[in-house]
Design a protein around this motif. Structure first.
Motif, PDB file in Angstrom:
ATOM      1  N   PRO A 104      33.451 -87.385 -43.062  1.00 43.57           N
ATOM      2  CA  PRO A 104      33.342 -86.029 -43.595  1.00 43.57           C
ATOM      3  C   PRO A 104      32.270 -85.216 -42.883  1.00 43.57           C
ATOM      4  O   PRO A 104      31.163 -85.701 -42.615  1.00 43.57           O
ATOM      5  N   ALA A 105      32.628 -83.947 -42.558  1.00 43.82           N
ATOM      6  CA  ALA A 105      31.699 -83.092 -41.815  1.00 43.82           C
ATOM      7  C   ALA A 105      31.543 -81.712 -42.439  1.00 43.82           C
ATOM      8  O   ALA A 105      30.472 -81.111 -42.345  1.00 43.82           O
ATOM      9  N   PHE A 106      32.603 -81.164 -43.038  1.00 47.79           N
ATOM     10  CA  PHE A 106      32.540 -79.836 -43.647  1.00 47.79           C
ATOM     11  C   PHE A 106      33.587 -79.764 -44.761  1.00 47.79           C
ATOM     12  O   PHE A 106      34.436 -80.648 -44.880  1.00 47.79           O
ATOM     13  N   THR A 107      33.514 -78.699 -45.560  1.00 51.54           N
ATOM     14  CA  THR A 107      34.427 -78.551 -46.693  1.00 51.54           C
ATOM     15  C   THR A 107      34.950 -77.125 -46.759  1.00 51.54           C
ATOM     16  O   THR A 107      34.164 -76.167 -46.693  1.00 51.54           O
ATOM     17  N   LEU A 108      36.258 -76.991 -46.880  1.00 52.54           N
ATOM     18  CA  LEU A 108      36.872 -75.685 -47.133  1.00 52.54           C
ATOM     19  C   LEU A 108      37.005 -75.503 -48.636  1.00 52.54           C
ATOM     20  O   LEU A 108      37.388 -76.435 -49.348  1.00 52.54           O
ATOM     21  N   ARG A 109      36.721 -74.298 -49.114  1.00 54.37           N
ATOM     22  CA  ARG A 109      36.817 -74.025 -50.549  1.00 54.37           C
ATOM     23  C   ARG A 109      37.791 -72.862 -50.788  1.00 54.37           C
ATOM     24  O   ARG A 109      37.637 -71.796 -50.212  1.00 54.37           O
ATOM     25  N   GLY A 110      38.775 -73.119 -51.633  1.00 57.04           N
ATOM     26  CA  GLY A 110      39.752 -72.100 -52.013  1.00 57.04           C
ATOM     27  C   GLY A 110      39.809 -71.952 -53.506  1.00 57.04           C
ATOM     28  O   GLY A 110      39.000 -72.538 -54.243  1.00 57.04           O
ATOM     29  N   ALA A 111      40.777 -71.180 -53.986  1.00 62.80           N
ATOM     30  CA  ALA A 111      40.896 -70.915 -55.416  1.00 62.80           C
ATOM     31  C   ALA A 111      41.118 -72.194 -56.216  1.00 62.80           C
ATOM     32  O   ALA A 111      40.708 -72.305 -57.374  1.00 62.80           O
ATOM     33  N   ALA A 112      41.780 -73.186 -55.595  1.00 53.61           N
ATOM     34  CA  ALA A 112      42.085 -74.424 -56.309  1.00 53.61           C
ATOM     35  C   ALA A 112      40.949 -75.437 -56.242  1.00 53.61           C
ATOM     36  O   ALA A 112      41.017 -76.480 -56.885  1.00 53.61           O
ATOM     37  N   GLY A 113      39.916 -75.143 -55.450  1.00 54.41           N
ATOM     38  CA  GLY A 113      38.821 -76.084 -55.345  1.00 54.41           C
ATOM     39  C   GLY A 113      38.529 -76.460 -53.910  1.00 54.41           C
ATOM     40  O   GLY A 113      39.037 -75.857 -52.967  1.00 54.41           O
ATOM     41  N   PRO A 114      37.713 -77.494 -53.707  1.00 49.71           N
ATOM     42  CA  PRO A 114      37.258 -77.864 -52.370  1.00 49.71           C
ATOM     43  C   PRO A 114      38.205 -78.831 -51.674  1.00 49.71           C
ATOM     44  O   PRO A 114      38.902 -79.620 -52.300  1.00 49.71           O
ATOM     45  N   LEU A 115      38.187 -78.769 -50.338  1.00 49.22           N
ATOM     46  CA  LEU A 115      38.922 -79.717 -49.520  1.00 49.22           C
ATOM     47  C   LEU A 115      37.974 -80.228 -48.436  1.00 49.22           C
ATOM     48  O   LEU A 115      37.742 -79.558 -47.432  1.00 49.22           O
ATOM     49  N   PRO A 116      37.411 -81.421 -48.623  1.00 47.92           N
ATOM     50  CA  PRO A 116      36.550 -81.981 -47.573  1.00 47.92           C
ATOM     51  C   PRO A 116      37.376 -82.315 -46.342  1.00 47.92           C
ATOM     52  O   PRO A 116      38.555 -82.652 -46.440  1.00 47.92           O
ATOM     53  N   MET A 117      36.745 -82.238 -45.172  1.00 54.70           N
ATOM     54  CA  MET A 117      37.437 -82.551 -43.931  1.00 54.70           C
ATOM     55  C   MET A 117      36.537 -83.370 -43.016  1.00 54.70           C
ATOM     56  O   MET A 117      35.310 -83.219 -43.034  1.00 54.70           O
ATOM     57  N   VAL A 118      37.169 -84.232 -42.207  1.00 53.60           N
ATOM     58  CA  VAL A 118      36.418 -85.122 -41.325  1.00 53.60           C
ATOM     59  C   VAL A 118      36.220 -84.480 -39.957  1.00 53.60           C
ATOM     60  O   VAL A 118      36.960 -83.576 -39.555  1.00 53.60           O
ATOM     61  N   SER A 119      35.223 -84.976 -39.226  1.00 52.54           N
ATOM     62  CA  SER A 119      34.947 -84.483 -37.879  1.00 52.54           C
ATOM     63  C   SER A 119      35.907 -85.125 -36.883  1.00 52.54           C
ATOM     64  O   SER A 119      36.207 -86.313 -36.976  1.00 52.54           O
TER      65      SER A 119
END
Length: 227
Positions: A104-119
């Motif tokens: 995991p390196a960063f997280t996108l956040r939208g109306a439904a909540g967060p989505l962690p993402m890997v590098s």
């Protein structure tokens, strides 16, 4: 004899005109045989998700692109954009953070909540993109929507685990097929006639389906709560 004497010049006069008339009639028949309106050919589908040339895709849906000087730009691909929908905010690591490929390196956040993402690469974060917080990920995920600039001395080695060009597009088509099996029960109307899924898939499926998407496609755990 008189008849023949008169017929020969008459035939020489009329024969060319008869030939011209016959040719005109033939062209008119051919033209009439073609419909006045021919509907345009229906274009072949080009897939749900865009994959440009010149970068590598990690199976966790982050991309990496060499930026010169041993640095690499990192961002989220078009699939991630479609899943999260409108990006309301992005959690980016502080400068100097060491990131690891597949972690995991960063997280996108939208109306439904967060989505962690890997590098997609190993290295140290040397810059982040403030424009990512004001809509660039939505409109231009592979360009102005980049998220991290990473000093990545092992990029050539990391690139062996990334997909590019036709291989990346073929893989993304497979991703789209697998996604259908996850979201079709909830998003049947959005998929009618081969249509593309709605932006913001995370907000359209139930919590269990979203957990499955996060785990299967992004290699992370998420329950839409604080991550």
């Amino acid at each position: 004899v008189s008849f023949l004497a008169l017929f020969v010049p008459f035939w020489r006069y009329t024969a060319p005109r008869v030939a011209v008339l016959a040719e005109a009639v033939e062209k008119a028949v051919e033209k009439a045989a073609v419909p006045a309106f021919a509907p345009p050919l229906r274009p072949e589908p080009v897939g749900w998700f865009h994959v440009p040339d010149g970068l590598g895709l990690h199976p966790g849906h982050a991309w990496a692109k060499a930026a010169g000087g041993g640095e690499v730009l990192v961002g989220a691909d078009d699939f991630a954009r479609a899943v999260i929908g409108h990006v309301q905010d992005v959690d980016l690591p502080p400068l100097g953070t060491v990131v690891r490929q597949g972690e995991p390196a960063f997280t996108l956040r939208g109306a439904a909540g967060p989505l962690p993402m890997v590098s997609p690469v190993d290295g140290m974060v040397v810059a982040t993109n403030p424009s990512a917080r004001i809509g660039a990920v939505d409109s231009d995920p592979y360009g102005n929507g980049w998220l991290l600039r990473v000093q990545a001395p092992q990029f050539k080695r990391n690139a062996r685990q990334l997909l590019s060009g036709s291989a990346a597009r073929a893989w993304m088509e497979d991703v789209a097929k697998r996604l259908r099996s996850v979201i079709a029960p909830d998003l049947g109307p959005a998929l009618a006639d081969g249509g593309v899924p709605v932006d913001g898939i995370a907000g359209e499926v139930g919590p269990e389906a979203f957990r499955q998407i996060a785990k299967e496609f992004f290699f992370v755990e998420s329950d839409r709560g604080g991550v």
